[in-house]
Design a protein around this motif. Structure first.
Motif, PDB file in Angstrom:
ATOM      1  N   THR A   1       0.848  -1.201   0.000  1.00 10.98           N
ATOM      2  CA  THR A   1       0.000   0.000   0.000  1.00 10.98           C
ATOM      3  C   THR A   1       0.873   1.237   0.000  1.00 10.98           C
ATOM      4  OG1 THR A   1      -1.644  -1.215   1.305  1.00 10.98           O
ATOM      5  CG2 THR A   1      -1.921   1.163   1.140  1.00 10.98           C
TER       6      THR A   1
ATOM      7  N   TYR B   1       0.804   5.763  -0.315  1.00 12.92           N
ATOM      8  CA  TYR B   1      -0.023   6.925   0.011  1.00 12.92           C
ATOM      9  C   TYR B   1       0.662   8.199  -0.469  1.00 12.92           C
ATOM     10  CZ  TYR B   1      -1.318   3.480   3.642  1.00 12.92           C
ATOM     11  OH  TYR B   1      -1.667   2.335   4.331  1.00 12.92           O
TER      12      TYR B   1
ATOM     13  N   SER C   1      -4.763   6.829  -1.164  1.00 15.75           N
ATOM     14  CA  SER C   1      -4.247   5.553  -0.717  1.00 15.75           C
ATOM     15  C   SER C   1      -4.401   4.595  -1.883  1.00 15.75           C
ATOM     16  CB  SER C   1      -5.053   5.065   0.493  1.00 15.75           C
ATOM     17  OG  SER C   1      -4.795   3.709   0.745  1.00 15.75           O
TER      18      SER C   1
ATOM     19  N   ILE D   1      -8.116   4.785  -3.204  1.00 17.80           N
ATOM     20  CA  ILE D   1      -9.025   5.520  -2.330  1.00 17.80           C
ATOM     21  C   ILE D   1      -8.614   6.986  -2.368  1.00 17.80           C
ATOM     22  CG2 ILE D   1      -9.896   5.796   0.013  1.00 17.80           C
ATOM     23  CD1 ILE D   1      -9.167   2.869   0.493  1.00 17.80           C
TER      24      ILE D   1
ATOM     25  N   LYS E   1       0.236  -4.691   4.913  1.00 17.08           N
ATOM     26  CA  LYS E   1      -0.898  -5.158   5.706  1.00 17.08           C
ATOM     27  C   LYS E   1      -0.600  -6.435   6.467  1.00 17.08           C
ATOM     28  CE  LYS E   1      -4.596  -2.888   3.265  1.00 17.08           C
ATOM     29  NZ  LYS E   1      -5.891  -2.998   2.587  1.00 17.08           N
TER      30      LYS E   1
ATOM     31  N   PRO F   1       5.668  -7.975  10.635  1.00 19.29           N
ATOM     32  CA  PRO F   1       6.007  -7.303  11.898  1.00 19.29           C
ATOM     33  C   PRO F   1       5.746  -5.805  11.893  1.00 19.29           C
ATOM     34  CG  PRO F   1       7.978  -7.986  10.717  1.00 19.29           C
ATOM     35  CD  PRO F   1       6.810  -8.618  10.012  1.00 19.29           C
ATOM     36  N   SER F   2       5.810  -5.155  10.747  1.00 18.00           N
ATOM     37  CA  SER F   2       5.568  -3.712  10.708  1.00 18.00           C
ATOM     38  C   SER F   2       4.174  -3.420  10.183  1.00 18.00           C
ATOM     39  CB  SER F   2       6.623  -3.014   9.846  1.00 18.00           C
ATOM     40  OG  SER F   2       6.581  -3.505   8.519  1.00 18.00           O
ATOM     41  N   TYR F   3       3.262  -4.282  10.555  1.00 18.56           N
ATOM     42  CA  TYR F   3       1.859  -4.209  10.165  1.00 18.56           C
ATOM     43  C   TYR F   3       1.303  -2.803  10.327  1.00 18.56           C
ATOM     44  CZ  TYR F   3      -3.088  -5.619  10.494  1.00 18.56           C
ATOM     45  OH  TYR F   3      -4.420  -5.772  10.323  1.00 18.56           O
ATOM     46  N   ASN F   4       0.879  -2.234   9.238  1.00 17.13           N
ATOM     47  CA  ASN F   4       0.242  -0.921   9.214  1.00 17.13           C
ATOM     48  C   ASN F   4       1.150   0.242   9.583  1.00 17.13           C
ATOM     49  OD1 ASN F   4      -2.003   0.632   8.543  1.00 17.13           O
ATOM     50  ND2 ASN F   4      -2.487   0.948  10.676  1.00 17.13           N
ATOM     51  N   GLU F   5       2.408   0.006   9.842  1.00 19.18           N
ATOM     52  CA  GLU F   5       3.299   1.144  10.103  1.00 19.18           C
ATOM     53  C   GLU F   5       3.609   1.805   8.769  1.00 19.18           C
ATOM     54  OE1 GLU F   5       6.857   0.211  12.190  1.00 19.18           O
ATOM     55  OE2 GLU F   5       7.924   1.946  11.383  1.00 19.18           O
ATOM     56  N   GLN F   6       3.370   3.096   8.671  1.00 15.70           N
ATOM     57  CA  GLN F   6       3.638   3.806   7.425  1.00 15.70           C
ATOM     58  C   GLN F   6       5.041   4.391   7.458  1.00 15.70           C
ATOM     59  OE1 GLN F   6       0.592   6.398   5.902  1.00 15.70           O
ATOM     60  NE2 GLN F   6      -1.056   5.058   6.579  1.00 15.70           N
TER      61      GLN F   6
END
Lengths: 115, 113
Positions: free
Chosen positions: A31, A33, A48, A55, A96, A99-104
């Motif tokens: 993902t 952005y 996104s 999105i 998604k 270990p760095s799940y959702n960290e931008q």
């Protein structure tokens, strides 16, 4: 090794021109952005993009369009530039899973100045 | 719509003093919570994040944050500030994992020698 890179770092252009900012991430994220930071440091999400899903923040003018040639790139095209487009634009990416799940992770930013 | 408020636009502390930066969010459910730091002319770096579990989370550079559901707050703390901590700090929320971030207005931290 740069995780999220943007080019150019600085962009100065005239009103009415069309310009692009490139973003590349080498993290294997799924993902990406684009954010806009105005002169008062306020950060606002613009887009996104996750594979085939785009999105769009409804407040973003349709002069702005993201283009993703592949999973590692999300470029920002801006048509008919206006004075109010002057800002710092940040690209970011996230994953998604893992270990760095959702960290931008953010790029260094591109300072756009419209004259 | 969700929103994030950082009530303090500027904060000045002496080097070695403790620090607390405030963040309040407005959303019906508990969002995912983040603190980012932006040094002058730089991009944003994640300090810490809260998804679930222990409400006191530890981050990098000696920072920690505490999630308080009853107050809809996620304040950032550091027991002893260093001059290199001078930067802009942003609190952010996401509705769920993978969603776009909504940022607060930022708090500029200045550190006195």
């Amino acid at each position: 090794d740069t995780a999220v890179s943007q080019t150019p770092k600085y962009l100065v252009t005239q009103m009415g021109n069309d310009k692009s900012i490139k973003c590349e991430q080498n993290l294997g994220h799924d993902t990406m952005y684009w954010y806009k930071q105005d002169s008062k440091k306020f950060l606002k999400i613009m887009f996104s993009y996750n594979n085939k899903e785009l999105i769009i923040n409804e407040t973003v003018p349709n002069r702005f369009s993201p283009k993703s040639p592949d999973k590692a790139h999300l470029n920002l095209h801006i048509n008919s530039l206006e004075l109010g487009d002057s800002a710092v634009y940040f690209c970011a990416s996230s994953q998604k899973r893992g270990p760095s799940y959702n960290e931008q992770f953010f790029g260094p930013g591109t300072r756009l100045t419209v004259l | 719509a969700q929103s994030v408020t950082q009530p303090d636009i500027h904060i000045t502390v002496s080097e070695g003093a403790s620090l607390e930066l405030r963040c309040n969010y407005s959303y019906g459910a508990t969002p995912y919570l983040f603190w980012y730091v932006q040094s002058p002319g730089q991009g944003l770096q994640l300090l810490l994040k809260y998804f679930s579990g222990d409400t006191l989370v530890q981050g990098i550079k000696g920072f920690e944050a505490e999630f308080k559901r009853s107050q809809s707050s996620f304040n950032l703390r550091k027991p002893s500030v260093h001059w290199s901590d001078a930067a802009e700090y942003f609190c952010a929320v996401a509705l769920n994992a993978g969603n776009m971030l909504t940022f607060g207005g930022g708090t500029r931290l200045m550190v006195k020698p």
